[in-house]
Enzyme design. Structure first.
Site, PDB file in Angstrom:
ATOM      1  N   GLN A 198       1.298   1.613 -40.441  1.00  0.00           N
ATOM      2  CA  GLN A 198       0.059   0.934 -40.026  1.00  0.00           C
ATOM      3  C   GLN A 198      -0.917   1.954 -39.450  1.00  0.00           C
ATOM      4  O   GLN A 198      -2.037   1.616 -39.103  1.00  0.00           O
ATOM      5  CB  GLN A 198       0.379  -0.109 -38.950  1.00  0.00           C
ATOM      6  CG  GLN A 198       1.303  -1.207 -39.432  1.00  0.00           C
ATOM      7  CD  GLN A 198       1.915  -1.946 -38.251  1.00  0.00           C
ATOM      8  OE1 GLN A 198       1.359  -2.903 -37.748  1.00  0.00           O
ATOM      9  NE2 GLN A 198       3.075  -1.515 -37.809  1.00  0.00           N
ATOM     10  N   GLY A 230       8.002   2.107 -33.265  1.00  0.00           N
ATOM     11  CA  GLY A 230       6.695   2.293 -32.633  1.00  0.00           C
ATOM     12  C   GLY A 230       5.652   1.264 -32.981  1.00  0.00           C
ATOM     13  O   GLY A 230       4.468   1.589 -33.059  1.00  0.00           O
ATOM     14  N   HIS A 286      -2.911   0.021 -43.511  1.00  0.00           N
ATOM     15  CA  HIS A 286      -4.177  -0.218 -42.808  1.00  0.00           C
ATOM     16  C   HIS A 286      -5.232   0.824 -43.154  1.00  0.00           C
ATOM     17  O   HIS A 286      -6.219   0.995 -42.440  1.00  0.00           O
ATOM     18  CB  HIS A 286      -3.953  -0.286 -41.286  1.00  0.00           C
ATOM     19  CG  HIS A 286      -3.235  -1.530 -40.866  1.00  0.00           C
ATOM     20  ND1 HIS A 286      -2.662  -1.700 -39.624  1.00  0.00           N
ATOM     21  CD2 HIS A 286      -3.012  -2.691 -41.541  1.00  0.00           C
ATOM     22  CE1 HIS A 286      -2.113  -2.910 -39.556  1.00  0.00           C
ATOM     23  NE2 HIS A 286      -2.289  -3.516 -40.712  1.00  0.00           N
ATOM     24  N   CYS A 301     -19.017   3.901 -49.928  1.00  0.00           N
ATOM     25  CA  CYS A 301     -20.411   3.492 -49.727  1.00  0.00           C
ATOM     26  C   CYS A 301     -20.553   1.986 -49.943  1.00  0.00           C
ATOM     27  O   CYS A 301     -20.074   1.450 -50.946  1.00  0.00           O
ATOM     28  CB  CYS A 301     -21.315   4.251 -50.689  1.00  0.00           C
ATOM     29  SG  CYS A 301     -23.029   3.707 -50.567  1.00  0.00           S
ATOM     30  N   THR A 327       4.413  -3.037 -32.313  1.00  0.00           N
ATOM     31  CA  THR A 327       4.670  -4.347 -31.719  1.00  0.00           C
ATOM     32  C   THR A 327       5.006  -5.372 -32.812  1.00  0.00           C
ATOM     33  O   THR A 327       5.400  -6.485 -32.501  1.00  0.00           O
ATOM     34  CB  THR A 327       3.447  -4.846 -30.918  1.00  0.00           C
ATOM     35  OG1 THR A 327       2.259  -4.558 -31.638  1.00  0.00           O
ATOM     36  CG2 THR A 327       3.358  -4.188 -29.570  1.00  0.00           C
ATOM     37  N   CYS A 356     -26.541   8.078 -52.519  1.00  0.00           N
ATOM     38  CA  CYS A 356     -27.588   7.050 -52.564  1.00  0.00           C
ATOM     39  C   CYS A 356     -28.199   6.718 -51.198  1.00  0.00           C
ATOM     40  O   CYS A 356     -29.129   5.928 -51.117  1.00  0.00           O
ATOM     41  CB  CYS A 356     -27.055   5.770 -53.217  1.00  0.00           C
ATOM     42  SG  CYS A 356     -26.024   4.798 -52.101  1.00  0.00           S
ATOM     43  N   ASP A 382      -4.106   7.450 -38.714  1.00  0.00           N
ATOM     44  CA  ASP A 382      -4.194   8.898 -38.489  1.00  0.00           C
ATOM     45  C   ASP A 382      -3.462   9.590 -39.639  1.00  0.00           C
ATOM     46  O   ASP A 382      -2.682   8.963 -40.354  1.00  0.00           O
ATOM     47  CB  ASP A 382      -3.583   9.264 -37.113  1.00  0.00           C
ATOM     48  CG  ASP A 382      -2.076   8.990 -37.052  1.00  0.00           C
ATOM     49  OD1 ASP A 382      -1.346   9.440 -37.956  1.00  0.00           O
ATOM     50  OD2 ASP A 382      -1.619   8.322 -36.104  1.00  0.00           O
ATOM     51  N   ASN A 403      12.052   1.534 -30.183  1.00  0.00           N
ATOM     52  CA  ASN A 403      10.888   1.218 -29.352  1.00  0.00           C
ATOM     53  C   ASN A 403      11.337   1.271 -27.882  1.00  0.00           C
ATOM     54  O   ASN A 403      12.431   0.812 -27.564  1.00  0.00           O
ATOM     55  CB  ASN A 403      10.367  -0.192 -29.701  1.00  0.00           C
ATOM     56  CG  ASN A 403       8.919  -0.404 -29.297  1.00  0.00           C
ATOM     57  OD1 ASN A 403       8.549  -0.167 -28.154  1.00  0.00           O
ATOM     58  ND2 ASN A 403       8.109  -0.864 -30.235  1.00  0.00           N
ATOM     59  N   PRO A 404      10.492   1.792 -27.001  1.00  0.00           N
ATOM     60  CA  PRO A 404      10.871   1.751 -25.575  1.00  0.00           C
ATOM     61  C   PRO A 404      10.812   0.339 -25.003  1.00  0.00           C
ATOM     62  O   PRO A 404      11.400   0.074 -23.955  1.00  0.00           O
ATOM     63  CB  PRO A 404       9.819   2.633 -24.886  1.00  0.00           C
ATOM     64  CG  PRO A 404       8.953   3.197 -25.941  1.00  0.00           C
ATOM     65  CD  PRO A 404       9.231   2.489 -27.232  1.00  0.00           C
TER      66      PRO A 404
HETATM   67  P1  OAD Z   1       0.562  -1.262 -30.869  1.00  0.00           P
HETATM   68  O1  OAD Z   1      -0.330  -0.501 -29.948  1.00  0.00           O
HETATM   69  O2  OAD Z   1       0.387  -2.734 -30.953  1.00  0.00           O
HETATM   70  O3  OAD Z   1       2.071  -1.007 -30.462  1.00  0.00           O
HETATM   71  C1  OAD Z   1       2.584   0.245 -30.161  1.00  0.00           C
HETATM   72  C2  OAD Z   1       4.079   0.109 -29.964  1.00  0.00           C
HETATM   73  O4  OAD Z   1       4.620   1.403 -29.796  1.00  0.00           O
HETATM   74  C3  OAD Z   1       4.498  -0.710 -28.745  1.00  0.00           C
HETATM   75  O5  OAD Z   1       5.504  -1.636 -29.128  1.00  0.00           O
HETATM   76  C4  OAD Z   1       5.061   0.333 -27.786  1.00  0.00           C
HETATM   77  O6  OAD Z   1       6.114  -0.178 -26.968  1.00  0.00           O
HETATM   78  C5  OAD Z   1       5.575   1.361 -28.758  1.00  0.00           C
HETATM   79  N1  OAD Z   1       5.667   2.743 -28.252  1.00  0.00           N
HETATM   80  C6  OAD Z   1       4.928   3.360 -27.306  1.00  0.00           C
HETATM   81  N2  OAD Z   1       5.312   4.641 -27.170  1.00  0.00           N
HETATM   82  C7  OAD Z   1       6.319   4.851 -28.047  1.00  0.00           C
HETATM   83  C8  OAD Z   1       7.145   5.966 -28.394  1.00  0.00           C
HETATM   84  N3  OAD Z   1       7.002   7.145 -27.814  1.00  0.00           N
HETATM   85  N4  OAD Z   1       8.072   5.791 -29.363  1.00  0.00           N
HETATM   86  C9  OAD Z   1       8.234   4.590 -29.972  1.00  0.00           C
HETATM   87  N5  OAD Z   1       7.497   3.516 -29.696  1.00  0.00           N
HETATM   88  C10 OAD Z   1       6.546   3.636 -28.754  1.00  0.00           C
HETATM   89  O7  OAD Z   1       0.442  -0.570 -32.288  1.00  0.00           O
HETATM   90  P2  OAD Z   1       0.759  -1.156 -33.741  1.00  0.00           P
HETATM   91  O8  OAD Z   1       1.918  -2.095 -33.696  1.00  0.00           O
HETATM   92  O9  OAD Z   1       0.822  -0.005 -34.646  1.00  0.00           O
HETATM   93  O10 OAD Z   1      -4.724  -1.901 -36.923  1.00  0.00           O
HETATM   94  O11 OAD Z   1      -0.557  -1.976 -34.023  1.00  0.00           O
HETATM   95  C11 OAD Z   1      -0.722  -2.602 -35.268  1.00  0.00           C
HETATM   96  C12 OAD Z   1      -2.154  -2.538 -35.713  1.00  0.00           C
HETATM   97  O12 OAD Z   1      -2.991  -3.148 -34.730  1.00  0.00           O
HETATM   98  C13 OAD Z   1      -2.716  -1.137 -35.859  1.00  0.00           C
HETATM   99  O13 OAD Z   1      -2.433  -0.574 -37.108  1.00  0.00           O
HETATM  100  C14 OAD Z   1      -4.188  -1.358 -35.710  1.00  0.00           C
HETATM  101  C15 OAD Z   1      -4.222  -2.399 -34.638  1.00  0.00           C
HETATM  102  O14 OAD Z   1      -5.299  -3.285 -34.745  1.00  0.00           O
HETATM  103  C16 OAD Z   1      -5.640  -1.193 -37.653  1.00  0.00           C
HETATM  104  O15 OAD Z   1      -5.996  -0.069 -37.355  1.00  0.00           O
HETATM  105  C17 OAD Z   1      -6.147  -1.902 -38.835  1.00  0.00           C
END
Ligand code: OAD
Length: 251
Positions: A104, A195, A122, A130, A197, A156, A107, A221-222
């Site tokens: 997701q 990593g 994502h 454009c 949610t 353009c 980067d 996940n922590p």
């Molecule tokens: P979140 O910010 O929702 O969740 C990050 C998760 O990483 C949490 O469950 C943390 O507990 C966990 N975490 C933190 N540090 C960690 C570590 N060192 N090792 C392992 N886990 C760790 O991020 P995403 O679930 O990726 O969408 O969010 C989903 C989408 O929501 C993203 O892709 C973004 C956002 O809107 C777009 O950019 C389209």
């Protein structure tokens, strides 16, 4: 820290791995997560405005605002480099005959680390299109340094849209098809989710399908998530510590 013996025992049978990652995998590279402590959206001052700015609706009426918000996030992660979690996923890909990485993250750290079969569901923050002529182009890290308005198409002059999927938008078609091919039509022997949610149904689905099909499922996940009670093994801890252990334990 050690992996559970019951998990290690199963690993010699694994011929295919499907990995699913989210912002937590890049956290140890210094990139802010979206939710939770220190998360971009949970910032008490600007979190709600950020969510609104990163929507398809805002892009349509105020593209400068969307782009300024994206540029601020990109600047914050300017010096980010792949961490041991990204490298561990590369090592896992090299060890098994079949591997797919559904991420997701927008980067480029999985790509920079050297993962090959990546499905960036994502999008890619640096790939632009454009809104007028549909022409595709790429931004570089340094383009975000001074950006304070929507960039324009060199061909353009139209407003460019960012490569990341925004709130309220549909998923990219090609990546959706690849996700289906790697995680639904085929179910990997081991599905590891790290990593994230795991809020979105299309992210939960591969884990649920694998569990139903009797494959091995692991979460790193922590914090506990919606999937922690579903997986065979919930490994509580950081991706940068636990994914290298998993990579080493795979024969
Ligand atoms: P979140 O910010 O929702 O969740 C990050 C998760 O990483 C949490 O469950 C943390 O507990 C966990 N975490 C933190 N540090 C960690 C570590 N060192 N090792 C392992 N886990 C760790 O991020 P995403 O679930 O990726 O969408 O969010 C989903 C989408 O929501 C993203 O892709 C973004 C956002 O809107 C777009 O950019 C389209």
């Amino acid at each position: 820290m050690q992996l559970p013996a019951a998990l290690i025992e199963f690993l010699p049978k694994v011929r295919s791995v499907g990995a699913i990652t989210g912002a937590g995998v890049s956290a140890e590279s210094g990139i802010q997560t979206y939710r939770g402590q220190g998360g971009v959206y949970d910032d008490p001052d600007v979190g709600d405005q950020t969510v609104e700015a990163l929507s398809g609706e805002t892009l349509a009426v105020d593209p400068d605002l969307t782009w300024r918000t994206i540029a601020a996030m990109a600047r914050q992660s300017r010096d980010a480099r792949p961490n041991p979690a990204h490298h561990a996923l590369v090592a896992i890909e090299k060890k098994v005959p079949r591997f797919a990485l559904l991420t997701q993250n927008v980067d480029p750290l999985h790509q920079e680390a050297g993962s090959r079969n990546i499905i960036p569901i994502h999008g890619d923050l640096y790939a632009t299109r454009c809104l007028e002529c549909n022409g595709r182009s790429r931004m570089e890290r340094e383009d975000f340094e001074t950006l304070d308005a929507a960039p324009r198409c060199k061909a353009c002059g139209g407003v460019l849209r960012p490569g990341a999927v925004l709130f309220g938008e549909t998923l990219p078609l090609e990546e959706s098809m690849r996700m289906r091919k790697e995680f639904v039509d085929f179910i990997p022997d081991l599905v590891v989710i790290a990593g994230t949610t795991a809020l979105f149904p299309y992210i939960q689905q591969p884990v649920l399908l694998a569990r139903q099909a009797g494959r091995l499922t692991v979460e790193v996940n922590p914090e506990r998530t919606l999937l922690s009670d579903v997986v065979d093994f919930f490994l509580k801890g950081k991706a940068g510590t636990l994914l290298p252990l998993l990579a080493d334990a795979l024969p």
